[in-house]
Design an enzyme around this catalytic site. Structure first.
Site, PDB file in Angstrom:
ATOM      1  CG  ASP A  88      -6.393   1.717   2.066  1.00 21.26           C
ATOM      2  OD1 ASP A  88      -7.210   1.387   1.175  1.00 21.26           O
ATOM      3  OD2 ASP A  88      -6.719   1.971   3.242  1.00 21.26           O
ATOM      4  CG  HIS A  89      -6.964   0.433  -5.120  1.00 21.59           C
ATOM      5  ND1 HIS A  89      -7.223   1.634  -5.739  1.00 21.59           N
ATOM      6  CD2 HIS A  89      -6.525  -0.404  -6.092  1.00 21.59           C
ATOM      7  CE1 HIS A  89      -6.973   1.527  -7.025  1.00 21.59           C
ATOM      8  NE2 HIS A  89      -6.534   0.313  -7.271  1.00 21.59           N
ATOM      9  NE  ARG A  90      -9.858   1.396   2.591  1.00 28.21           N
ATOM     10  CZ  ARG A  90      -9.915   0.904   3.827  1.00 28.21           C
ATOM     11  NH1 ARG A  90     -11.073   0.570   4.353  1.00 28.21           N
ATOM     12  NH2 ARG A  90      -8.815   0.745   4.530  1.00 28.21           N
ATOM     13  N   PRO A 125      -8.238  -2.872   1.238  1.00 26.23           N
ATOM     14  CG  PRO A 125      -9.531  -1.488  -0.108  1.00 26.23           C
ATOM     15  CD  PRO A 125      -9.078  -1.677   1.303  1.00 26.23           C
TER      16      PRO A 125
END
Ligand SMILES: Cc1cc2nc3c(=O)[nH]c(=O)nc-3n(C[C@H](O)[C@H](O)[C@H](O)COP(=O)(O)OP(=O)(O)OC[C@H]3O[C@@H](n4cnc5c(N)ncnc54)[C@H](O)[C@@H]3O)c2cc1C
Length: 1011
Positions: free
Chosen positions: A487-489, A332
């Site tokens: 990466d939004h994680r 994401p």
């Protein structure tokens, strides 16, 4: 009996995939109404209620509290009547609507489509099968590029027999057996899976098989695996299979996969190395492949668009990129762009002779130290890998097409020069695709620079194993767009924005981390390369260093002799007085050694003053001669800026008296000079706060400062000192030793703010024991009244009571402050802050060719600090890399005993995040101190527990002015406890205490570690 209603794990948030049962709010058998809450579950966001909208009775099996149930999985049941309620047993955790795949079924799937049986092609007398080696952790197959030996050649151990192209580079195939190279041999350009035979070694020359330039699939990997070996079954080499192939995927490295898992992986083009196994002992089973994000991304659902032509198989590198990029689709990601102006970085890189790409990598590494999360990565499932080493992969186009990503390691710590050398090495081999595995594996961050290709904006795709990639586009009118896809994680938008802003700062001001990139003197026809304003320790040391390097230097000083405050009104005259005070004190302390008749020493003030002045004048004359001798143009006058390259030297106020601060001129006489660089070293005169009567008292001598105290004609009987800093404390005790009655008032709770707290506290107690000296802290001065010889010092003590101290003079020792206004800094655009000129650790002001050092920039207002900063300014002007480090600076307060410090106190160390420990020894246990009866005080060492580095040494001791030397060397040399403990200190000296303290602390740290 009606069908029971299944209470399923509800999806309570859009991101929820499973829930943990926290509690059952109803019991089995309870009557349930519509809208009842039967349970609470923990989702990925919160603990939430499970409501039901059916009537009936709660029935088992119910899932256990703490069990994890996938969304849609059964938690319990509702039945129509109390009789139907089932009480027994909890439901299995993974109650699911779907039937799980049993391993037995997998096996049968495997046997339903058996791989062709292997056919052995091993020649007679074979002593070794040359197999396709696994040359990278991601390599599953290789393409034979070249045979470097021919069939029939004698092969020695370590010979390179072939070259193969892996997914990353072209690499050598070495053999470690002797024999003769024999066929069947794989053809050049054929694709051979890892572990498959490429050729053979036979024992004797006559056993060499020359015909049949192919290896049958029987030349398979060793049978150590319990799985059957799958192959294309074709007689020639293994061919690349597009997604949807029926060929099982290659076996994963260092783990196992069931045949069905491999089959499905083969069909969907999934790289099993990227799949986590959830079968027994971590074996990858079919559901792992089907559920893997890689599968979703890698083409299991990929539609084949009908296009004309058959297409060609991708080569290994293309395939590796394709797989990696497909896996990235499961990330994401989001983009953030910040523009930076790279002009300074490009210029600085050129001057340093390093590639701009490497400079950017270094800047990325440094920014990462401030924002470490950018360097982490997500690992399935739900793990974050935190990393401190910044290894940056930088995309390079390989000759003949394709992208290679060599990794520049240690970008946070390695020097720019070392990184540049390494990059040159890597680049050559990357272009020809001859990198070694550890040169391209496991980057922690990626950079793609398409700005070089004139691209005005783009973003890039991060690969698994990293959290972000930086895309650098070409600089336009708004600067150079730097876009991070992250990466939004792992990171959020704010973190990326902060990182990019730090990076922008580093790119736009490279001198802050690259150091000077050459001499700072700009091109121009200047009267002087450098003009130094001020002839104190800061200015003089700077001027001498510059002159020693052949620069044309002028030093403008408003006094007839150099030396500044230090020589004429500070360090040296005060130490002359201190020396006399020491003698008086020492005489009174001789008696216990049996030396009698010396206790009543008498001070001859005039003699002392004659000596003091003689020392000052001699040193002033020596300094002037030296300055002239080293070819500094010494100009007497007061300098003011007229522009950023010119100043006016006002000579109208000049006089011949070096003992007093020079009076202001009226600008009626002087000269204008131009300079390439200027160094401001104008010091800071005493500051007198607006205490009623203080300023009036200055005019008639009732109130003295460190500028005027030297005009005293005799030792005053009573003196008031205001201010418990170094100057006040020294003056107070000197006059007490000379016989004056002294009261020192300090507004704060403690004296000597720069001195370690315990040392300052002990010193206060020791000084208060002096018969004629009283120190009052937390005192507030109300007013000063009267004339010299009859002064009233009115103050309030810490208990709120008002007092009047009658004295001859009051010495204002209330700090020093630069006087900036006459310098006309604004004409040169020089910034100040809180009344001090702003300068960095390289002594630079905001104007690149103007520097400032010493008291005029604040901080520790000490002579050696000024001198060091002056040398730093000179080095920076000369283009050398030198900085001032306050954490290693030192100071001595010349009281008896002396207080001294170098480096950090415990509190300072802790505030810098150092896990510090302290060791101290009282002077009372030292033999020399006992002999001389100088047992007051202590020595303390502050140590970083992790590295054992000594970060500070603090003293309250007679002779601390000598003992400080060892502390300075220990701290500035970054010495460890072990080094100090092992040093051989001579006996009997007080330096032995350092070794003793080091050994003691080592022992303590050892013991506390064991607990
Ligand atoms: C009583 C006393 C005791 C001290 N004892 C110690 C000690 O024991 N150890 C220690 O380390 N420090 C001591 N100090 C502090 C020390 O004297 C100063 O920190 C040090 O002199 C600062 O050096 P500087 O080069 O920054 O400025 P200064 O020494 O002040 O030199 C600046 C010079 O520039 C001249 N000047 C100013 N403006 C202009 C202008 N526009 N044009 C031309 N010339 C100009 C000034 O007249 C002066 O000569 C003591 C200070 C005092 C007052």
């Amino acid at each position: 009996m009606s069908e029971p209603y299944v209470i399923k794990m509800p999806q309570l948030s859009d991101t929820m995939t499973e829930g943990v049962v926290v509690s059952w709010e109803k019991n089995i058998g309870d009557k349930i109404e519509r809208g009842d809450i039967v349970a609470t579950v923990e989702t990925d966001k919160a603990i939430m209620d499970v409501e039901v909208f059916r009537e009936g009775y709660l029935s088992g099996p119910v899932s256990e509290v703490d069990s994890t149930i996938p969304v849609g999985g059964a938690m319990a049941y509702i039945v129509a009547s109390a009789e139907e309620v089932q009480k027994e047993g909890a439901a299995p955790v993974a109650v699911s609507e779907e039937t799980p795949v049993e391993p037995a079924q997998e096996e049968s799937a495997s046997t339903a489509a058996p791989a062709p049986a292997p056919v052995s092609a091993e020649p007679e007398g074979a002593v070794n099968t040359i197999k396709m080696p696994q040359l990278s952790d991601t390599m599953t197959e290789g393409i034979v590029v070249e045979w470097t030996k021919s069939l029939g050649d004698k092969i020695e151990r370590g010979d390179v027999v072939a070259q193969v192209e892996t997914d990353k580079a072209i690499m050598d195939v070495e053999v470690f057996r002797e024999g003769y190279l024999s066929g069947p041999m794989t053809e050049i350009d054929s694709v051979v899976p890892v572990g498959f035979a490429m050729a053979y070694l036979v024992e004797k020359e006559d056993q060499v098989v020359k015909e049949g330039a192919v290896v049958q699939s029987g030349g398979a990997p060793s049978s150590s695996s319990t799985e059957e070996v799958a192959s294309s079954g074709s007689a020639t080499s293994h061919q690349i299979q597009p997604a949807g192939s029926s060929t099982p995927a290659a076996r994963p490295n260092n783990k196992y996969a069931t045949p069905l898992a491999r089959k499905i992986a083969g069909q969907s083009g999934v790289d099993l190395n990227a799949v986590q196994g959830n079968g027994p002992a971590g074996v990858i089973v079919a559901s792992d492949v089907m559920g893997s994000s890689a599968s979703a991304a890698a083409g299991a659902t990929m539609l084949e668009a009908p296009v004309p032509g058959n297409g060609r198989a991708m080569n290994a590198m293309e395939k590796a990129i394709s797989r990696s990029m497909s896996s990235s689709l499961s990330m994401p990601t989001f983009n953030v762009t910040v523009n930076a102006v790279p002009t300074a970085l490009i210029k600085a890189s050129k001057k340093k002779g390093v590639s701009v790409t490497v400079s950017i990598a270094k800047a990325c590494g440094l920014a990462m130290l401030k924002h470490p999360t950018m360097n982490w990565c997500y690992q399935p499932t739900d793990k974050l890998v935190e990393r401190s080493n910044v290894d940056i992969g930088m995309a390079v186009s390989a000759d003949g097409g394709g992208l290679v990503v060599p990794v520049l390691r240690g970008c946070e710590s390695n020097s720019l020069e070392a990184m540049n050398d390494e990059w040159k090495e890597l680049l050559g081999r990357a272009r020809s695709r001859r990198l070694k595995p550890d040169e391209y594996a496991n980057p922690t961050f990626m950079v793609s620079n398409m700005g070089m290709l004139g691209v005005s904006y783009f973003d890039a795709i991060p690969t698994p194993g990293t959290a972000a990639i930086l895309a650098i586009a070409a600089a336009g009118t708004e600067g150079m767009p730097m876009t991070i896809t992250a990466d939004h994680r792992v990171v959020n938008g704010a973190e990326v924005a902060l990182y990019l802003n730090t990076l922008k700062g580093l790119i736009e001001q490279p001198e802050t981390w690259m150091g000077p990139t050459g001499p700072a003197v700009p091109e121009g026809d200047w009267d002087y390369d450098a003009i130094i304003i001020g002839g104190g320790p800061g200015g003089e040391d700077c001027a001498r260093d510059l002159a020693a390097h052949g620069m044309k230097v002028a030093m403008v000083n408003d006094s007839p002799y150099p030396g500044g405050e230090c020589l004429w009104r500070g360090c040296i005259p005060s130490k002359a007085w201190r020396a006399a005070a020491d003698k008086i004190r020492d005489r009174a302390h001789d008696e216990h050694l049996g030396v009698e008749g010396t206790t009543k020493a008498k001070l001859n003030w005039n003699k002392l003053e004659k000596t003091r002045k003689h020392v000052l004048e001699t040193r002033g004359d020596m300094a002037l001669k030296t300055d002239k001798g080293v070819k500094i143009k010494v100009i007497q006058g007061f300098a003011r800026f007229e522009s950023d390259h010119t100043l006016f030297v006002d000579q109208s106020g000049n006089n011949d008296n070096p003992h007093q601060r020079a009076p202001n001129g009226d600008r009626s006489k002087g000269e204008k000079l131009s300079f390439g660089c200027a160094v401001i070293a104008t010091g800071a005169p005493p500051f007198v706060p607006p205490i009623p009567g203080a300023h009036d008292g200055l005019t008639d001598g009732a109130v003295l400062t460190s500028d005027t105290v030297w005009g005293l004609e005799s030792v005053p009987k009573r003196i008031g000192v205001i201010g418990g800093g170094a100057i006040g404390m020294e003056m107070a005790q000197i006059f007490q030793d000379f016989g004056s009655k002294v009261l020192l008032l300090e507004g704060q709770e403690r004296i000597l703010a720069e001195v370690e707290p315990e040392i300052a506290k002990h010193l206060t107690a020791v000084l208060n024991d002096d018969p004629n000296l009283t120190i009052q802290t937390s005192a507030s001065v109300k007013s000063i009244k009267g004339k010299a010889g009859a002064v009233k010092l009115i103050y309030t003590s810490d208990d709120g009571k008002d007092h009047t101290f009658s004295c001859d003079h009051v010495i204002m020792a209330t700090g020093k402050r630069p006087v900036l206004e006459p310098l006309q800094l604004d004409k040169a655009g020089i910034e100040s802050e809180n009344g001090m000129i702003k300068a960095d650790i390289r002594s630079r002001t905001n104007v690149p060719h103007i520097f400032a050092v010493g008291d005029v920039i604040g901080g520790l207002m000490l002579a050696h600090t000024a001198g060091q900063q002056g040398r730093v300014a000179a080095a920076t002007i000369l283009g050398e890399d030198m900085t001032y480090d306050q954490d290693k600076d030192s100071g001595v307060i010349f009281t008896r005993p002396e207080a001294a410090f170098v480096g950090l106190s415990m509190d300072q160390a802790k505030s810098k995040g150092i896990d510090a420990a302290e060791v101290k020894m009282p002077m009372s246990i030292d033999a020399k101190a006992m002999i001389t009866n100088e047992t007051h005080g202590m020595i303390k060492m502050v140590v970083d527990k992790k590295s054992h580095r000594v970060v500070g040494v603090h003293y309250l001791a007679d002779h601390a002015d000598t003992l400080i030397g060892e502390g300075v060397m220990i701290v500035s040399g970054d010495m460890t406890l072990e080094q100090v403990a092992h040093a051989i200190h001579p006996h009997p000296t007080q330096t032995e205490m350092f070794g003793e303290m080091a050994r003691r602390l080592l022992s303590r740290l050892r013991r506390s570690k064991k607990k």
